[in-house]
Design a protein around this motif. Sequence first.
Motif, PDB file in Angstrom:
ATOM      1  N   PHE A  61      15.568   1.728  -2.518  1.00  0.00           N
ATOM      2  CA  PHE A  61      14.500   0.713  -2.305  1.00  0.00           C
ATOM      3  C   PHE A  61      14.697  -0.876  -2.902  1.00  0.00           C
ATOM      4  CE2 PHE A  61      10.301  -1.310  -3.016  1.00  0.00           C
ATOM      5  CZ  PHE A  61       9.639  -0.847  -1.880  1.00  0.00           C
ATOM      6  N   GLY A  62      15.312  -0.667  -4.238  1.00  0.00           N
ATOM      7  CA  GLY A  62      15.627  -1.870  -4.710  1.00  0.00           C
ATOM      8  C   GLY A  62      16.922  -2.508  -3.946  1.00  0.00           C
ATOM      9  N   VAL A  63      17.807  -1.903  -3.304  1.00  0.00           N
ATOM     10  CA  VAL A  63      19.112  -2.317  -2.698  1.00  0.00           C
ATOM     11  C   VAL A  63      18.315  -3.289  -1.328  1.00  0.00           C
ATOM     12  CG1 VAL A  63      20.875  -1.935  -1.115  1.00  0.00           C
ATOM     13  CG2 VAL A  63      20.680  -0.847  -3.243  1.00  0.00           C
ATOM     14  N   GLY A  64      17.164  -2.584  -0.811  1.00  0.00           N
ATOM     15  CA  GLY A  64      16.480  -3.215   0.285  1.00  0.00           C
ATOM     16  C   GLY A  64      16.103  -4.327   0.092  1.00  0.00           C
ATOM     17  N   VAL A  65      15.299  -4.497  -1.191  1.00  0.00           N
ATOM     18  CA  VAL A  65      14.749  -5.783  -1.559  1.00  0.00           C
ATOM     19  C   VAL A  65      15.774  -6.875  -2.005  1.00  0.00           C
ATOM     20  CG1 VAL A  65      13.510  -6.865  -3.565  1.00  0.00           C
ATOM     21  CG2 VAL A  65      12.607  -4.673  -2.770  1.00  0.00           C
ATOM     22  N   LEU A  66      16.835  -6.646  -2.428  1.00  0.00           N
ATOM     23  CA  LEU A  66      17.940  -7.566  -2.735  1.00  0.00           C
ATOM     24  C   LEU A  66      18.640  -7.979  -1.365  1.00  0.00           C
ATOM     25  CD1 LEU A  66      19.709  -5.552  -5.801  1.00  0.00           C
ATOM     26  CD2 LEU A  66      18.775  -7.690  -5.962  1.00  0.00           C
ATOM     27  N   LEU A  67      18.913  -6.927  -0.516  1.00  0.00           N
ATOM     28  CA  LEU A  67      19.295  -7.301   0.645  1.00  0.00           C
ATOM     29  C   LEU A  67      18.007  -8.548   1.360  1.00  0.00           C
ATOM     30  CD1 LEU A  67      20.523  -4.196   2.374  1.00  0.00           C
ATOM     31  CD2 LEU A  67      21.849  -6.005   1.336  1.00  0.00           C
ATOM     32  N   TYR A  68      16.959  -8.192   1.131  1.00  0.00           N
ATOM     33  CA  TYR A  68      15.912  -9.287   1.755  1.00  0.00           C
ATOM     34  C   TYR A  68      16.300 -10.580   1.065  1.00  0.00           C
ATOM     35  CZ  TYR A  68      11.719 -12.111   2.225  1.00  0.00           C
ATOM     36  OH  TYR A  68      11.107 -13.262   2.473  1.00  0.00           O
ATOM     37  N   PHE A  69      16.411 -10.695  -0.324  1.00  0.00           N
ATOM     38  CA  PHE A  69      16.738 -11.976  -0.853  1.00  0.00           C
ATOM     39  C   PHE A  69      18.113 -12.538  -0.539  1.00  0.00           C
ATOM     40  CE2 PHE A  69      13.112 -10.308  -3.343  1.00  0.00           C
ATOM     41  CZ  PHE A  69      12.235 -11.708  -3.542  1.00  0.00           C
ATOM     42  N   GLU A  74      14.537 -16.683   6.709  1.00  0.00           N
ATOM     43  CA  GLU A  74      13.668 -15.641   6.946  1.00  0.00           C
ATOM     44  C   GLU A  74      13.825 -14.607   8.101  1.00  0.00           C
ATOM     45  OE1 GLU A  74      11.101 -14.912   4.515  1.00  0.00           O
ATOM     46  OE2 GLU A  74      12.291 -16.289   3.375  1.00  0.00           O
ATOM     47  N   PRO A  75      13.985 -13.365   7.673  1.00  0.00           N
ATOM     48  CA  PRO A  75      13.885 -12.493   8.746  1.00  0.00           C
ATOM     49  C   PRO A  75      12.861 -12.414   9.531  1.00  0.00           C
ATOM     50  CG  PRO A  75      13.631 -11.238   6.757  1.00  0.00           C
ATOM     51  CD  PRO A  75      13.738 -12.748   6.386  1.00  0.00           C
ATOM     52  N   MET A  76      13.140 -11.716  10.906  1.00  0.00           N
ATOM     53  CA  MET A  76      11.923 -11.322  11.616  1.00  0.00           C
ATOM     54  C   MET A  76      11.129 -10.250  11.145  1.00  0.00           C
ATOM     55  SD  MET A  76      12.309 -13.784  14.044  1.00  0.00           S
ATOM     56  CE  MET A  76      13.644 -14.612  14.882  1.00  0.00           C
ATOM     57  N   ILE A  77       9.819 -10.234  10.919  1.00  0.00           N
ATOM     58  CA  ILE A  77       9.348  -9.072  10.377  1.00  0.00           C
ATOM     59  C   ILE A  77       9.364  -7.821  11.082  1.00  0.00           C
ATOM     60  CG2 ILE A  77       7.047  -9.461  11.561  1.00  0.00           C
ATOM     61  CD1 ILE A  77       7.510  -8.636   7.827  1.00  0.00           C
ATOM     62  N   TRP A  78       9.592  -7.926  12.321  1.00  0.00           N
ATOM     63  CA  TRP A  78       9.452  -6.606  13.260  1.00  0.00           C
ATOM     64  C   TRP A  78      11.017  -5.772  12.825  1.00  0.00           C
ATOM     65  CZ3 TRP A  78      14.017  -6.203  16.222  1.00  0.00           C
ATOM     66  CH2 TRP A  78      14.631  -7.382  16.659  1.00  0.00           C
ATOM     67  N   ALA A  79      12.058  -6.496  12.338  1.00  0.00           N
ATOM     68  CA  ALA A  79      13.324  -5.875  12.239  1.00  0.00           C
ATOM     69  C   ALA A  79      13.199  -4.909  11.177  1.00  0.00           C
ATOM     70  CB  ALA A  79      13.985  -6.887  11.921  1.00  0.00           C
ATOM     71  N   PRO A  80      12.697  -4.888   9.832  1.00  0.00           N
ATOM     72  CA  PRO A  80      12.657  -3.951   9.013  1.00  0.00           C
ATOM     73  C   PRO A  80      11.450  -2.893   9.432  1.00  0.00           C
ATOM     74  CG  PRO A  80      11.661  -5.922   7.973  1.00  0.00           C
ATOM     75  CD  PRO A  80      12.334  -6.373   9.269  1.00  0.00           C
ATOM     76  N   VAL A  81      10.555  -3.179  10.085  1.00  0.00           N
ATOM     77  CA  VAL A  81       9.545  -2.402  10.572  1.00  0.00           C
ATOM     78  C   VAL A  81       9.952  -1.188  11.640  1.00  0.00           C
ATOM     79  CG1 VAL A  81       7.325  -1.927  11.840  1.00  0.00           C
ATOM     80  CG2 VAL A  81       7.435  -3.711  10.216  1.00  0.00           C
ATOM     81  N   PHE A 113      13.173  -3.751   2.103  1.00  0.00           N
ATOM     82  CA  PHE A 113      13.446  -5.016   2.684  1.00  0.00           C
ATOM     83  C   PHE A 113      12.155  -5.295   3.325  1.00  0.00           C
ATOM     84  CE2 PHE A 113      14.530  -7.998   6.058  1.00  0.00           C
ATOM     85  CZ  PHE A 113      15.903  -8.402   5.687  1.00  0.00           C
ATOM     86  N   LEU A 114      11.250  -4.514   3.816  1.00  0.00           N
ATOM     87  CA  LEU A 114       9.905  -4.819   4.421  1.00  0.00           C
ATOM     88  C   LEU A 114       9.008  -5.250   3.310  1.00  0.00           C
ATOM     89  CD1 LEU A 114       7.977  -5.179   6.863  1.00  0.00           C
ATOM     90  CD2 LEU A 114       7.503  -2.513   6.195  1.00  0.00           C
ATOM     91  N   ALA A 115       8.953  -4.679   2.376  1.00  0.00           N
ATOM     92  CA  ALA A 115       8.356  -5.169   1.008  1.00  0.00           C
ATOM     93  C   ALA A 115       8.343  -6.707   0.544  1.00  0.00           C
ATOM     94  CB  ALA A 115       8.464  -4.511  -0.011  1.00  0.00           C
ATOM     95  N   GLY A 116       9.767  -7.076   0.719  1.00  0.00           N
ATOM     96  CA  GLY A 116       9.968  -8.549   0.252  1.00  0.00           C
ATOM     97  C   GLY A 116       9.419  -9.312   1.348  1.00  0.00           C
ATOM     98  N   ALA A 117       9.446  -9.117   2.535  1.00  0.00           N
ATOM     99  CA  ALA A 117       8.899  -9.847   3.647  1.00  0.00           C
ATOM    100  C   ALA A 117       7.557  -9.980   3.707  1.00  0.00           C
ATOM    101  CB  ALA A 117       9.699  -9.457   5.048  1.00  0.00           C
TER     102      ALA A 117
END
Length: 760
Positions: A61-69, A74-81, A113-117
């Motif tokens: 989960f933390g790695v996903g947050v780091l990848l977001y940052f 800014e990524p497309m919100i649908w991608a992590p969903v 990743f989604l949590a960061g977005a």
Amino acid sequence: MSPEGSRQIRADAAVLDHVAGRSGAGLAAALSRAEFGAFLLRCLDEEATHRRLFPWAAVSFGVGVLLYFAADREPMIWAPVAGLAIAAGLAALVRGYAAFVTAVAAAFLFAGFLAGAVRTARVEAPVLAQAMIAPLTGFVESVEERPQGPRMVLRVETLGALGSAERPARVRVSAREPLRLRAGEFVKATARLMPPPGAAWPGGYDFTRDAFFRGIGAVGSLVGPVEVAAPPREPDWHLALAARLDEARNALTARIAAAAGGQAGAVLAALVTGKRGLITEETNEALRAAGLYHIVSISGLHMALAAGTVFWSGRAILALFPAAALTWPIKKIAAAAAMAGASGYCLFSGADVATQRALVMTLIMLGAILADRPALSMRNLAFAAILCLALEPEAVLGPSFQMSFSAVACLVALAEWQAGRHGGREPPSGPVSRALRQARRWTVALVVTTLVASLATGAYGAYHFQTAMPLSVFGNAVALPFVSFVVMPAAVLGMLLNPFGLDAPMWWLAGQGAAVVLAVSRAMQEWSLSVVAVPAFPAGALILFSLALLVLTICVSPLRWLAAVPAATALAVAAGAARPDIYIDRNGTSVAVRGPEGRLAFLGRAPAFVVEQWLRADGDARRPDDGSLTDGVLCDRDGCTARTVDGRMVALVRRPPAFVEDCARADILVTALSVPPGCAAPLVIDRARLRENGAMAIVLGKDGEDRLIGQLPAGERRAWMPALPSLPRPATAAAHSRPPPVSDGRDEDEETVVSSDAAD
């Protein structure tokens, strides 16, 4: 595989090797690989048996947050969903154990990743585009009293002529003189505001990002008179509740400070209410030197002590009544009371990010008692990490989260190791022997836990603050017992007695414990090795160290010894990092150059905060007022020059007349102005480049192959970053004469306080 089987495999391989030569050697190698595979499977089976796979879900989960940052836009919100949905579907459909674990890990990664977005989209608000002086009206959300004048957060109603799309929702301002303002009041004033400042050097603390996630769109100071006026509307319930809480916190802060007296009272007030404005900078420096500054930032230590005091007291009181002790679940009742007390403490102390995180960890630990589960376990810590990152994903980038969870993870691992090692019963003995044994156990536990926590957090402190405190273990070992057994219990009793007006003796008693802590801090400050400057090192080294720490604390099988590989690599990367030879501040008004003697020299008038940041990043222990900082620098009214370590000339241009000479002779030219066309300097850092890149650093290379590093990577703009300039202005004489607005000393003081708050 049994030892006998392993020996038989080796014997067979040796016979085959003797008979078949090279083919036998190949078979022996294959059997060795098979043996290693069997060993690895046994280790993984041991990890699964001890339920150590779930903590890696928190890591994913933390790695996903780091990848977001780490994304460059800014990524497309649908991608992590979509990724989360696919991974969750695969986890539900696959049958193999390895495939299931992989799918679950991927699901947690996409969830992070989604949590960061989602967090970014939820908090995004207008940020002031440029410095301005304008009329300001708004509601006072919180006030922090300080000796030099209060600092407050205002919820903005109007700001000059700015519309709702340009006007920040909240600003943080300081008053130049003492004011009697209360949270909830509506004020009118003239404010000098600027956008939240970025890092002083690439890789340094970025207040811009922190301010974005706090909802602060500008910082500055109030100028002229401040008027309390009738509000244009009634404040909403959020603001009304925040105002009442802040007023109560300020009142209790004043009462504690008066009852305890001096700086001990200021430290005690900060420990109870979270208000640190009364602590002087001299006291802050002493606490930092002793490694004790964490006691004035309400976090895990305070929450554990407060909840532990309530839990122990409640259980002890109920145990005095046999009927209750025999028929009621007094341990669970005490845990529920401790949960309520911890929640109230968090709410009353301001509910800072670190405090909220500590509350989550505490509630999960106490909730495990209600569910008849072990309170102190790696699984509970993983639950706490996931919940904290889901609520505030940006916390993973800050030292508070990193140091808190690294320390707790190491302490949990230590507790589990001790539980497995000392599972037997103690021999019978008399009361004196038991008391001596208990005292020895507490002393050893205090020293060992302090040492483990210091080692666990050392790398994070060195990365974020460029300092190491090798003697902090002694300061904590001496001071923390007074915090644990005097200050916090007295503070809890003081809070309970406060509604009756009988709390003053408790604040005095707690103040005596705080005075001992300050005495220890000042004594430690006198030691030359209390604070050691450490040069900045790349984030990659910190990631490798974190991986080593995770492997060492989560794994229970022999796989834990693999932690030595990333740990050794982290040390090599940190030791081999190249230090910048030139630092340029984001406004282009000051430069630091590594001179022929190998130390930094300063051109221009850099604020003390920026000078301190550059010196710390370079591992230089000099202070901002050291006279040697200008050695080798030549200045006049138009600019300054200095020589680099390889003999090249750096010129800082402050006024347009200097362009004629410096463009012709300088190898590197820096200016806050717009450079005229035809400037012959090989490397030019001017107004347009600074607006695009922010603060910059240069690593000098051979044959002119220099490496330029910008605070804002080229072409990368995230929601919290300042927008790129639209079009460069033409290089006219008028443009030359107008440098971009820069902050005065007042705003640099504001930045210093904000950055130190966030670092805590």
